[in-house]
Design a protein around this motif. Structure first.
Motif, short mmCIF file in Angstrom:
data_model
loop_
_atom_site.label_atom_id
_atom_site.label_comp_id
_atom_site.label_asym_id
_atom_site.label_seq_id
_atom_site.Cartn_x
_atom_site.Cartn_y
_atom_site.Cartn_z
N ARG A 24 6.74 -73.84 -34.01
CA ARG A 24 8.16 -73.58 -34.32
C ARG A 24 8.40 -72.08 -34.52
O ARG A 24 9.49 -71.58 -34.23
CB ARG A 24 8.54 -74.36 -35.58
N LEU A 29 -4.68 -67.89 -41.27
CA LEU A 29 -3.29 -67.73 -41.70
C LEU A 29 -2.46 -67.17 -40.55
O LEU A 29 -2.70 -66.07 -40.08
CB LEU A 29 -3.21 -66.81 -42.92
N LYS A 33 1.34 -63.67 -52.31
CA LYS A 33 1.06 -64.28 -51.00
C LYS A 33 1.95 -63.63 -49.94
O LYS A 33 2.99 -63.04 -50.25
CB LYS A 33 1.29 -65.78 -51.06
N LEU A 34 1.53 -63.73 -48.70
CA LEU A 34 2.32 -63.27 -47.55
C LEU A 34 3.27 -64.41 -47.19
O LEU A 34 2.86 -65.40 -46.56
CB LEU A 34 1.38 -62.93 -46.39
N HIS A 69 -0.30 -72.33 -43.69
CA HIS A 69 0.22 -73.70 -43.63
C HIS A 69 -0.92 -74.67 -43.94
O HIS A 69 -2.07 -74.44 -43.57
CB HIS A 69 0.77 -73.99 -42.22
C1 SDX Z 1 6.79 -75.15 -45.05
O1 SDX Z 1 3.93 -79.11 -45.07
C2 SDX Z 1 4.77 -78.77 -44.21
O2 SDX Z 1 4.80 -79.25 -43.09
C3 SDX Z 1 5.77 -77.76 -44.68
C4 SDX Z 1 6.73 -77.22 -43.63
C5 SDX Z 1 7.69 -78.26 -43.17
O3 SDX Z 1 8.26 -78.09 -42.08
O4 SDX Z 1 7.94 -79.21 -43.94
O5 SDX Z 1 6.02 -76.71 -42.52
C6 SDX Z 1 7.58 -76.08 -44.21
O6 SDX Z 1 6.72 -75.34 -46.23
C7 SDX Z 1 6.03 -74.02 -44.39
C8 SDX Z 1 5.15 -73.22 -45.40
C9 SDX Z 1 6.08 -72.25 -46.12
N1 SDX Z 1 5.37 -71.59 -47.25
C10 SDX Z 1 5.05 -70.32 -47.19
O7 SDX Z 1 5.21 -69.59 -46.20
C11 SDX Z 1 4.51 -69.78 -48.50
C12 SDX Z 1 3.23 -69.00 -48.24
N2 SDX Z 1 2.21 -69.92 -47.79
C13 SDX Z 1 1.29 -70.42 -48.80
O8 SDX Z 1 1.86 -70.68 -50.04
C14 SDX Z 1 0.35 -71.49 -48.25
O9 SDX Z 1 -0.06 -71.07 -47.02
C15 SDX Z 1 0.82 -72.93 -48.16
C16 SDX Z 1 1.32 -73.43 -49.46
C17 SDX Z 1 1.87 -73.05 -47.12
C18 SDX Z 1 -0.40 -73.76 -47.75
O10 SDX Z 1 -1.34 -73.59 -48.74
P1 SDX Z 1 -2.67 -74.51 -48.74
O11 SDX Z 1 -2.81 -75.31 -47.52
O12 SDX Z 1 -2.70 -75.23 -50.05
O13 SDX Z 1 -3.79 -73.47 -48.58
P2 SDX Z 1 -4.54 -72.80 -49.76
O14 SDX Z 1 -3.56 -72.44 -50.84
O15 SDX Z 1 -5.70 -73.69 -50.12
O16 SDX Z 1 -5.02 -71.44 -49.06
C19 SDX Z 1 -6.31 -71.31 -48.52
C20 SDX Z 1 -6.64 -69.82 -48.71
C21 SDX Z 1 -6.56 -69.35 -50.16
O17 SDX Z 1 -7.38 -68.25 -50.26
P3 SDX Z 1 -8.86 -68.39 -51.00
O18 SDX Z 1 -8.59 -69.04 -52.36
O19 SDX Z 1 -9.65 -69.30 -50.09
O20 SDX Z 1 -9.40 -66.99 -51.10
O21 SDX Z 1 -5.65 -69.03 -48.01
C22 SDX Z 1 -4.93 -68.24 -48.94
C23 SDX Z 1 -5.13 -68.87 -50.30
O22 SDX Z 1 -5.00 -67.88 -51.34
N3 SDX Z 1 -3.54 -68.25 -48.54
C24 SDX Z 1 -2.78 -67.17 -48.46
C25 SDX Z 1 -1.54 -67.62 -47.98
N4 SDX Z 1 -1.60 -68.93 -47.79
C26 SDX Z 1 -2.83 -69.32 -48.14
N5 SDX Z 1 -3.04 -65.85 -48.77
C27 SDX Z 1 -2.01 -65.01 -48.57
N6 SDX Z 1 -0.79 -65.37 -48.10
C28 SDX Z 1 -0.52 -66.65 -47.79
N7 SDX Z 1 0.67 -66.98 -47.34
#
Ligand code: SDX
Length: 426
Positions: A312, A355, A297-298, A303
């Motif tokens: 933010r 994203l 993942k990136l 989010h």
């Molecule tokens: C925080 O919840 C909060 O408010 C958290 C937070 C806070 O202040 O408390 O904001 C803090 O945790 C911020 C988020 C930090 N995490 C990351 O940066 C890690 C990378 N991000 C991902 O792991 C992801 O975006 C999440 C976990 C943050 C959110 O994931 P979701 O909402 O469960 O979304 P998803 O996994 O269902 O993704 C939808 C699609 C998928 O692709 P497809 O299966 O549809 O093909 O988007 C893709 C995912 O694979 N995707 C990404 C991605 N995040 C989602 N692909 C590449 N890179 C990413 N970062």
């Protein structure tokens, strides 16, 4: 528009009241659904589920809006201070000058730790991850405060909230100093909250420590940006742990444990390590292809709620520029981050999945420039988020309809069967 929805199961209809908030999506009240219909709702990950009613933080993910008690995060980051935001989150209003003086004094005079507590750190290896230390230390704090445990007493809840907000910087600084092999530094009452924390982290007995107002302001702003964020995973953890009436310090330790995960607060460390792994702008196309091939993942992108810019992240990017300029640092990783952001924002794969950079994308570059190692990034997040966790915990206890959290399940395991003696198995 009717104030109820009707659910039809077989030949029966069930009315589900529609509850309206002051803003944001309405909710279908399903509290009676199981009793009436013998059906559960099913929502692993809670993508469509409101777990509680709250007045603290509102996020509009499509518009990229974040409000704390109605105040936009960019205004608070620009015009307020972390301690003032703590008062706002805990008490619902920005403090008057007199209220702030009283609140600041309450926090300042709780920053010390029990003298015996320092020996607790000695049990850890020096190379222990500081988040492991934080999880253990904050949990252990519950062993030092056997008073103020009546969570139904507002005064005792307030004392616990003040103690936690006040002591987290002292514990976090000790976790950092311990990992660096440096002596612990006692808090000073004449310093501001963020100045005190930076001094406890970076001062050494061999010389006087001189505060840098730009870094102090940046630290305070970074704390504001991380203070609270609705019902995220770690806040939901604190609420669930607290719903059983557990010791508030132990509940915060549970929140710290959850925040540590790379999908949540651990992403700031992962995002910087990702930028280091990419190393240069030339490597970005190959890295992005690996993301699209779902190899990884990136980090710092995407989010659950924001399907637009995380407000933010914009403030974090601005703070990053200010800190690097103040320190005269030309960090090549900033150029990598900016180019990576530009590439991702213009690539259909990321556009289709909505994203955008989140708060973790630029925080790592900033914190590293300030002198923190990557394994301290999530500790700083936990320090700041403590006020959000304890404000949400406090709000839960102020809700007269509070119940212990106890989700159900869709069971797909073995149905009842009789025990088989070992000689008849296989
Ligand atoms: C925080 O919840 C909060 O408010 C958290 C937070 C806070 O202040 O408390 O904001 C803090 O945790 C911020 C988020 C930090 N995490 C990351 O940066 C890690 C990378 N991000 C991902 O792991 C992801 O975006 C999440 C976990 C943050 C959110 O994931 P979701 O909402 O469960 O979304 P998803 O996994 O269902 O993704 C939808 C699609 C998928 O692709 P497809 O299966 O549809 O093909 O988007 C893709 C995912 O694979 N995707 C990404 C991605 N995040 C989602 N692909 C590449 N890179 C990413 N970062």
């Amino acid at each position: 528009m009717t104030d109820k929805a009707t659910l039809t199961i077989g030949d029966k209809n069930y009315d589900l009241p529609i509850l309206k908030g002051s803003t944001g999506p309405d909710v279908l009240d399903v509290r009676k659904l199981y009793g009436d219909s013998d059906h559960f709702t099913f929502d692993p990950g809670f993508t469509s589920t409101a777990s509680c009613e709250s007045k603290i933080t509102y996020i509009d993910g499509d518009a990229g809006i974040l409000l704390h008690r109605g105040y936009p995060i960019d205004q608070l980051a620009e015009k307020s201070s972390f301690l003032e935001v703590c008062h706002l989150l805990l008490n619902g209003e920005l403090p008057t000058a007199e209220e702030f003086t009283k609140f600041e004094r309450n926090i300042t005079y709780h920053t010390m730790l029990h003298a015996q507590f320092d020996s607790f750190f000695q049990g850890f290896r020096r190379d222990a991850h500081p988040m492991a230390v934080m999880t253990g230390a904050v949990g252990a704090l519950s062993a030092f405060y056997a008073d103020s445990l009546n969570v139904d007493d507002p005064k005792q809840r307030e004392i616990s909230a003040h103690r936690l907000i006040a002591k987290m910087p002292t514990i976090a600084a000790r976790a950092f100093q311990y990992s660096q092999g440096r002596p612990f530094v006692t808090p000073r009452n004449e310093l501001s909250y963020s100045e005190n924390f930076l001094r406890m982290c970076f001062s050494v007995p061999a010389e006087d420590w001189v505060p840098n107002p730009v870094l102090t302001r940046a630290m305070d702003r970074i704390f504001i940006l991380h203070a609270d964020h609705e019902q995220n995973a770690s806040t939901s953890t604190v609420r669930l742990a607290g719903s059983s009436g557990a010791h508030p310090f132990a509940c915060i330790a549970a929140g710290i444990a959850c925040l540590w995960g790379p999908s949540h607060g651990g992403a700031n460390q992962e995002a910087l390590e990702m930028l280091e792994e990419i190393g240069s702008v030339e490597n970005i196309p190959a890295f992005v292809q690996g993301v699209k091939d779902k190899k990884y993942k990136l980090m710092g992108f995407g989010h659950r709620v924001y399907k637009n810019f995380d407000p933010r992240a914009k403030v974090m990017q601005k703070t990053c520029y200010e800190v690097l300029e103040q320190l005269g640092i030309n960090d090549p990783l900033l150029h990598v981050a900016m180019e990576l952001e530009k590439v991702a924002l213009n690539d259909q794969y990321f556009i289709d999945r909505k994203l955008y950079p989140n708060i973790d994308f630029y925080s790592g570059i900033t914190l590293r420039a300030m002198g923190f190692p990557t394994n301290m990034f999530t500790v700083l997040f936990a320090l700041a988020r403590t006020v959000g966790w304890i404000s949400q915990w406090k709000e839960m206890f102020e809700d007269p309809s509070r119940k212990i959290g106890r989700p159900r399940q869709l069971y797909t395991g073995a149905t009842q069967r009789d025990y088989v003696p070992v000689e008849k198995r296989g």
